[in-house]
Write a protein that holds these residues in place. Structure first.
Motif, mmCIF file in Angstrom:
data_model
loop_
_atom_site.group_PDB
_atom_site.id
_atom_site.type_symbol
_atom_site.label_atom_id
_atom_site.label_comp_id
_atom_site.label_asym_id
_atom_site.label_seq_id
_atom_site.Cartn_x
_atom_site.Cartn_y
_atom_site.Cartn_z
ATOM 1 N N THR A 78 9.951 3.923 9.594
ATOM 2 C CA THR A 78 8.731 4.646 9.229
ATOM 3 C C THR A 78 7.793 3.784 8.379
ATOM 4 O OG1 THR A 78 10.151 6.603 9.168
ATOM 5 C CG2 THR A 78 7.893 6.870 8.388
ATOM 6 N N THR A 79 7.016 2.941 9.068
ATOM 7 C CA THR A 79 6.029 2.127 8.351
ATOM 8 C C THR A 79 4.686 2.852 8.325
ATOM 9 O OG1 THR A 79 7.159 0.097 8.988
ATOM 10 C CG2 THR A 79 4.863 -0.125 8.288
ATOM 11 N N ALA A 80 4.344 3.506 9.432
ATOM 12 C CA ALA A 80 3.070 4.244 9.493
ATOM 13 C C ALA A 80 3.300 5.654 10.019
ATOM 14 C CB ALA A 80 2.064 3.523 10.382
ATOM 15 N N LEU A 81 2.472 6.586 9.527
ATOM 16 C CA LEU A 81 2.523 7.975 9.990
ATOM 17 C C LEU A 81 1.610 8.177 11.191
ATOM 18 C CD1 LEU A 81 2.259 9.709 6.484
ATOM 19 C CD2 LEU A 81 4.350 9.314 7.819
ATOM 20 N N GLU A 130 -4.021 4.282 20.165
ATOM 21 C CA GLU A 130 -3.481 4.768 18.888
ATOM 22 C C GLU A 130 -1.962 4.861 18.946
ATOM 23 O OE1 GLU A 130 -7.249 7.549 17.309
ATOM 24 O OE2 GLU A 130 -5.615 8.482 18.426
ATOM 25 N N GLU A 131 -1.446 5.434 20.028
ATOM 26 C CA GLU A 131 0.006 5.584 20.180
ATOM 27 C C GLU A 131 0.692 4.223 20.300
ATOM 28 O OE1 GLU A 131 1.494 8.177 19.630
ATOM 29 O OE2 GLU A 131 0.318 9.919 20.247
ATOM 30 N N GLU A 132 0.066 3.337 21.064
ATOM 31 C CA GLU A 132 0.662 2.018 21.274
ATOM 32 C C GLU A 132 0.724 1.238 19.953
ATOM 33 O OE1 GLU A 132 -1.335 -0.406 24.216
ATOM 34 O OE2 GLU A 132 -0.089 -2.135 23.669
ATOM 35 N N LEU A 133 -0.370 1.295 19.187
ATOM 36 C CA LEU A 133 -0.391 0.586 17.906
ATOM 37 C C LEU A 133 0.619 1.184 16.929
ATOM 38 C CD1 LEU A 133 -4.203 -0.119 17.383
ATOM 39 C CD2 LEU A 133 -2.384 -1.824 17.523
ATOM 40 N N LEU A 134 0.744 2.519 16.940
ATOM 41 C CA LEU A 134 1.705 3.162 16.039
ATOM 42 C C LEU A 134 3.129 2.695 16.359
ATOM 43 C CD1 LEU A 134 2.271 5.200 13.758
ATOM 44 C CD2 LEU A 134 2.467 6.982 15.509
ATOM 45 N N SER A 135 3.455 2.643 17.646
ATOM 46 C CA SER A 135 4.796 2.168 18.044
ATOM 47 C C SER A 135 5.006 0.726 17.615
ATOM 48 C CB SER A 135 4.968 2.251 19.560
ATOM 49 O OG SER A 135 4.975 3.585 19.962
ATOM 50 N N ALA A 136 3.976 -0.098 17.818
ATOM 51 C CA ALA A 136 4.105 -1.521 17.469
ATOM 52 C C ALA A 136 4.271 -1.683 15.954
ATOM 53 C CB ALA A 136 2.886 -2.290 17.956
ATOM 54 N N ILE A 137 3.518 -0.910 15.178
ATOM 55 C CA ILE A 137 3.616 -0.982 13.711
ATOM 56 C C ILE A 137 5.003 -0.528 13.260
ATOM 57 C CG2 ILE A 137 2.802 0.121 11.573
ATOM 58 C CD1 ILE A 137 -0.056 0.055 12.874
ATOM 59 N N ASN A 138 5.512 0.537 13.890
ATOM 60 C CA ASN A 138 6.817 1.052 13.471
ATOM 61 C C ASN A 138 7.986 0.231 14.014
ATOM 62 O OD1 ASN A 138 5.873 2.973 11.736
ATOM 63 N ND2 ASN A 138 5.741 4.578 13.290
ATOM 64 N N PRO A 148 0.792 -1.237 0.000
ATOM 65 C CA PRO A 148 0.000 0.000 0.000
ATOM 66 C C PRO A 148 0.822 1.284 0.000
ATOM 67 C CG PRO A 148 0.092 -0.885 2.213
ATOM 68 C CD PRO A 148 0.908 -1.812 1.359
ATOM 69 N N CYS A 149 2.086 1.240 -0.428
ATOM 70 C CA CYS A 149 2.957 2.417 -0.440
ATOM 71 C C CYS A 149 3.206 2.972 0.948
ATOM 72 C CB CYS A 149 2.374 3.541 -1.308
ATOM 73 S SG CYS A 149 2.397 3.179 -3.045
ATOM 74 N N PRO A 150 3.805 2.198 1.861
ATOM 75 C CA PRO A 150 4.168 2.772 3.144
ATOM 76 C C PRO A 150 5.185 3.904 2.976
ATOM 77 C CG PRO A 150 5.077 0.524 2.895
ATOM 78 C CD PRO A 150 4.210 0.790 1.709
ATOM 79 N N PRO A 151 5.194 4.922 3.870
ATOM 80 C CA PRO A 151 4.472 4.969 5.140
ATOM 81 C C PRO A 151 2.966 5.191 4.969
ATOM 82 C CG PRO A 151 5.707 7.002 4.830
ATOM 83 C CD PRO A 151 6.119 6.069 3.737
ATOM 84 N N ILE A 152 2.212 4.423 5.761
ATOM 85 C CA ILE A 152 0.756 4.422 5.631
ATOM 86 C C ILE A 152 0.090 5.195 6.771
ATOM 87 C CG2 ILE A 152 0.664 2.249 4.353
ATOM 88 C CD1 ILE A 152 0.107 0.781 6.985
ATOM 89 N N VAL A 153 -1.183 5.485 6.576
ATOM 90 C CA VAL A 153 -2.042 5.955 7.662
ATOM 91 C C VAL A 153 -3.056 4.844 7.886
ATOM 92 C CG1 VAL A 153 -3.667 7.722 8.445
ATOM 93 C CG2 VAL A 153 -1.727 8.371 6.997
ATOM 94 N N VAL A 154 -3.223 4.452 9.150
ATOM 95 C CA VAL A 154 -4.075 3.307 9.459
ATOM 96 C C VAL A 154 -5.368 3.799 10.112
ATOM 97 C CG1 VAL A 154 -4.182 1.082 10.644
ATOM 98 C CG2 VAL A 154 -1.978 1.939 9.821
ATOM 99 N N GLY A 155 -6.473 3.604 9.414
ATOM 100 C CA GLY A 155 -7.789 3.943 9.968
ATOM 101 C C GLY A 155 -8.395 2.697 10.582
ATOM 102 N N VAL A 156 -8.803 2.790 11.846
ATOM 103 C CA VAL A 156 -9.376 1.622 12.519
ATOM 104 C C VAL A 156 -10.782 1.954 12.991
ATOM 105 C CG1 VAL A 156 -9.086 -0.047 14.398
ATOM 106 C CG2 VAL A 156 -7.066 0.943 13.293
ATOM 107 N N GLY A 157 -11.739 1.109 12.644
ATOM 108 C CA GLY A 157 -13.109 1.244 13.133
ATOM 109 C C GLY A 157 -13.414 0.088 14.052
ATOM 110 N N ILE A 158 -13.855 0.401 15.274
ATOM 111 C CA ILE A 158 -14.167 -0.664 16.240
ATOM 112 C C ILE A 158 -15.612 -0.480 16.695
ATOM 113 C CG2 ILE A 158 -13.463 -1.834 18.366
ATOM 114 C CD1 ILE A 158 -10.788 -0.315 18.222
ATOM 115 N N GLY A 159 -16.395 -1.566 16.642
ATOM 116 C CA GLY A 159 -17.771 -1.520 17.122
ATOM 117 C C GLY A 159 -18.779 -1.312 16.001
ATOM 118 N N GLY A 160 -20.016 -0.981 16.400
ATOM 119 C CA GLY A 160 -21.080 -0.818 15.416
ATOM 120 C C GLY A 160 -21.527 -2.157 14.868
ATOM 121 N N THR A 161 -21.846 -2.171 13.578
ATOM 122 C CA THR A 161 -22.214 -3.395 12.874
ATOM 123 C C THR A 161 -21.117 -3.679 11.851
ATOM 124 O OG1 THR A 161 -23.431 -1.997 11.344
ATOM 125 C CG2 THR A 161 -24.711 -3.022 13.116
#
Lengths: 279, 193
Positions: A244-247, A223-231, A181-194
């Protein structure tokens, strides 16, 4: 009732199509520049320098930052006290048609997913309608490239999977995507709903500035924890290795059913584009 | 890192000399093709019909550019994700294709065809379409004009920057680059998050 004409909507959408595709927003630019400073791996640093040079050329020459000028995703917040004279959907599509033609943008939409004939004008737009209080219309345009869209995932977790299950799924989605996906990426996460709302939330998460954290401290920390783990994965810019994998990781949530924990990950590239106009 | 100059035509011998991680500057003629054009080329091959372009010693760039503004040779023109061409690339490599420029992973069938025939998979920087377009001096549609951005174009390029991602021996920068970075950060303790 305040009247807003279809023509005003068309004009705004047209302006947004041309502007978003040629000019990245300040938050993305400053985050990329910051990552270049922090990057320790020489090849990764060099790639980030080319990425900066690219958006500078696009800025100076009003040229698309990326050739994938995307599917036109349009988020409308329509005030309940507004009367639109004309068809609002037609007005948005006409704006896309004019913007993609006059802005020399690529037409990347096929009429049918299996028979695959290009519509020739990048319509239809993919439109979300929200009714809100007030007498204004807020239009956000987010052209979405499909190199990153194709790397997005959704999963219906069990409530017992909990926080760890969400973290594992997000990290696995980024790992699976790797260089695609052409890193560095921005990761959008949706949790909940349907099922569908989780996907919507993950896309809406990409509209938030990469410099702004979730208003809920619990999710801001996640968000910060996931960013660190991704990077720490080491994928790096373009997948050639580096920090720099994710911004940014942006999380949006909704209430959900007692039996469910839907999670969606919408991945965007470093050319994350969006802009809002209020009529 | 010093750049290796590549001039087309790009022979299997040229391809076999390159190693993953090599930084190259490509000059000469290359062709564009992505999903729809690849499908058509492979349909022609299956029917035993001639192709609209000569693939021998050629390089295909996976790209669908934006339209050129007046005075421009081409609009923005960065690479698209390559795995979508995996179903087609082995057939084209067997026809003499020696180079592909894209971004992202390739499958085993593609790598195996590259080893057998002598071909290289180059990566260009994804999302840098404005920058890369400056290395394209001339562009003309040579087949499938009805496909718009997906038509096959003949490009004249000068010093087009590309990194060898997968070489003809199967060396893969996505694996080795990441592993080298992780080994380095582990040694220096920078990975302790």
């Amino acid at each position: 009732m305040r009247e807003i004409s279809a023509q005003q909507i068309t004009e705004a959408v047209k302006r947004l199509c041309i502007h978003t595709n040629c000019h990245l927003s300040g938050d993305i630019k400053s985050r990329i520049a910051q990552c270049r400073e922090q990057e320790t791996w020489p090849q990764a640093k060099e790639i980030l320098e080319r990425i900066i040079e690219n958006y500078q050329i696009a800025d100076e020459q009003d040229q698309p930052v990326c050739q994938d000028t995307g599917a036109a995703c349009v988020f409308l917040k329509i005030g309940q006290e507004v009367h639109v004279t004309g068809d609002i959907t037609d007005a948005v599509n006409e704006g896309v048609r004019q913007g993609y033609s006059e802005g020399y943008l690529r037409k990347s939409v096929v009429r049918d997913p299996l028979r695959r004939v290009n519509t020739g004008d990048n319509t239809p737009a993919f439109i979300y309608y929200d009714l809100v209080p007030g007498d204004q219309i807020e239009i956000t345009l987010a052209p979405k490239g499909f190199g990153s869209e194709n790397m997005s995932q959704i999963k219906m977790l069990r409530p017992s999977d909990g926080l760890q299950g969400v973290k594992d799924f997000v990290l696995q989605a980024v790992e699976d995507a790797g260089p695609n996906p052409c890193p560095p990426i921005v990761v959008g996460v949706g949790i909940g709903g349907t099922f569908d709302k989780a996907a919507y939330l993950s896309k809406r998460a990409l509209l938030r500035s990469v410099e702004e954290r979730n208003a809920d401290p619990f999710y801001a920390e996640l968000e910060e924890e996931l960013l660190s783990a991704i990077n720490a994965l080491g994928i790096g810019p373009q997948g050639f290795g580096g920090r720099t994998t994710a911004l940014a990781v942006n999380i949006e949530t909704l209430p959900t059913h007692i039996a469910g924990l839907p999670v969606a990950v919408n991945i965007n590239c470093h050319v994350t584009r969006h802009k809002t106009e209020v009529l | 890192m010093p750049n290796i100059q590549i001039q087309t035509p790009f022979t299997p011998e040229d391809a076999r000399r390159l190693r993953s991680g090599d930084s190259c500057l490509i000059s000469g003629v290359i062709y564009t093709a992505r999903d729809a054009a690849h499908k058509r080329l492979c349909e022609l091959l299956e029917k035993g019909e001639p192709l609209p372009i000569d693939l021998k010693d050629s390089i295909i760039y996976f790209v669908g550019p934006t339209p050129a503004k007046p005075g421009q040779a081409i609009g923005s023109a960065g690479p698209t994700t390559s795995y979508r061409m995996d179903a087609y690339s082995p057939l084209l490599i067997a026809q003499g294709l020696t180079g592909m420029i894209g971004k992202g992973k390739r499958n085993e069938e593609v790598v195996s065809a590259m080893r057998e025939h002598g071909a290289v998979y180059f990566g260009a920087i994804g999302g840098c379409g404005a920058l890369l377009s400056k290395c394209i001096k001339k562009a003309e549609v040579v087949a499938y004009e009805d496909l718009g951005a997906e038509a096959i174009r003949r490009l004249e390029v000068e010093d087009f920057p590309a990194i060898v991602v997968i070489d003809s021996a199967g060396g893969n920068l996505y694996q080795t680059g990441r592993a080298a970075y992780l080994a380095e950060t582990r040694e220096s303790g920078m990975n302790a998050i």
